[in-house]
Design a protein around this motif. Structure first.
Motif, short mmCIF file in Angstrom:
data_model
loop_
_atom_site.label_atom_id
_atom_site.label_comp_id
_atom_site.label_asym_id
_atom_site.label_seq_id
_atom_site.Cartn_x
_atom_site.Cartn_y
_atom_site.Cartn_z
N VAL A 1 2.99 5.38 -2.96
CA VAL A 1 2.26 5.51 -1.70
C VAL A 1 3.21 5.28 -0.52
O VAL A 1 3.16 6.01 0.48
CB VAL A 1 1.07 4.52 -1.66
N ASP A 2 4.10 4.29 -0.64
CA ASP A 2 5.07 4.04 0.42
C ASP A 2 5.99 5.24 0.62
O ASP A 2 6.24 5.66 1.75
CB ASP A 2 5.92 2.80 0.10
N ARG A 3 6.49 5.79 -0.47
CA ARG A 3 7.40 6.94 -0.38
C ARG A 3 6.68 8.16 0.19
O ARG A 3 7.25 8.93 0.95
CB ARG A 3 7.99 7.29 -1.75
N ARG A 4 5.43 8.34 -0.21
CA ARG A 4 4.67 9.49 0.29
C ARG A 4 4.45 9.37 1.80
O ARG A 4 4.59 10.35 2.53
CB ARG A 4 3.34 9.60 -0.44
N SER A 5 4.12 8.17 2.28
CA SER A 5 3.93 7.99 3.72
C SER A 5 5.25 8.18 4.47
O SER A 5 5.28 8.77 5.56
CB SER A 5 3.33 6.63 4.03
N GLU A 6 6.35 7.72 3.88
CA GLU A 6 7.67 7.93 4.48
C GLU A 6 8.00 9.42 4.55
O GLU A 6 8.52 9.91 5.57
CB GLU A 6 8.72 7.19 3.66
N GLU B 1 2.82 -1.63 -9.33
CA GLU B 1 4.02 -1.61 -8.49
C GLU B 1 4.49 -0.19 -8.24
O GLU B 1 4.82 0.17 -7.10
CB GLU B 1 5.14 -2.42 -9.15
N SER C 1 2.14 1.60 -5.80
CA SER C 1 2.35 1.19 -4.41
C SER C 1 3.66 1.77 -3.87
O SER C 1 3.73 2.19 -2.71
CB SER C 1 2.34 -0.33 -4.27
N GLU C 2 4.69 1.82 -4.70
CA GLU C 2 5.95 2.44 -4.28
C GLU C 2 5.76 3.92 -4.00
O GLU C 2 6.29 4.46 -3.03
CB GLU C 2 7.01 2.25 -5.36
#
Length: 115
Positions: free
Chosen positions: A65-70, A59, A62-63
């Motif tokens: 990776v989401d923050r890095r893409s943001e 988890e 994945s969080e």
């Protein structure tokens, strides 16, 4: 043979004169069984804890990776220029100029100080 089976079923080996040896062995076996059950219980608890931590790691990954893409989206020049236009700040139309500064020869400078 018949008498041996009946004596075991009637537990005569526990009431004879040398039954103390048998009782010690039985208590030893019971203690080993309790120890084995406790060890198995601890093992299962650790397995569940490891599974829980693995899920938490997935988890968090994945969080991340989401923050890095943001963050990558926020760092884009188009996003920044859109945000700055809201504040009436526009990108420069003149390209930047590189300024080069030539240093004096440092050896001569140090020679003057030490003399």
């Amino acid at each position: 043979m018949k008498g041996g089976v009946f004596s075991i079923l009637k537990a005569r080996f526990l009431i004879h004169e040398d039954a103390v040896k048998n009782w010690r062995f039985i208590v030893f076996i019971i203690l080993l069984a309790i120890l084995m059950i406790a060890n198995t219980q601890r093992y299962e608890q650790k397995v569940f804890e490891i599974a829980k931590l693995n899920n938490e790691v997935k988890e968090l990954r994945s969080e991340f990776v989401d923050r890095r893409s943001e963050l990558m989206k926020l760092k884009m020049e188009s996003t920044i220029s859109d945000k700055m236009q809201e504040k009436q700040i526009f990108p420069s139309t003149v390209p930047p100029i590189k300024i080069e500064v030539k240093k004096e020869e440092e050896k001569g400078f140090f020679k003057r100080i030490w003399q």
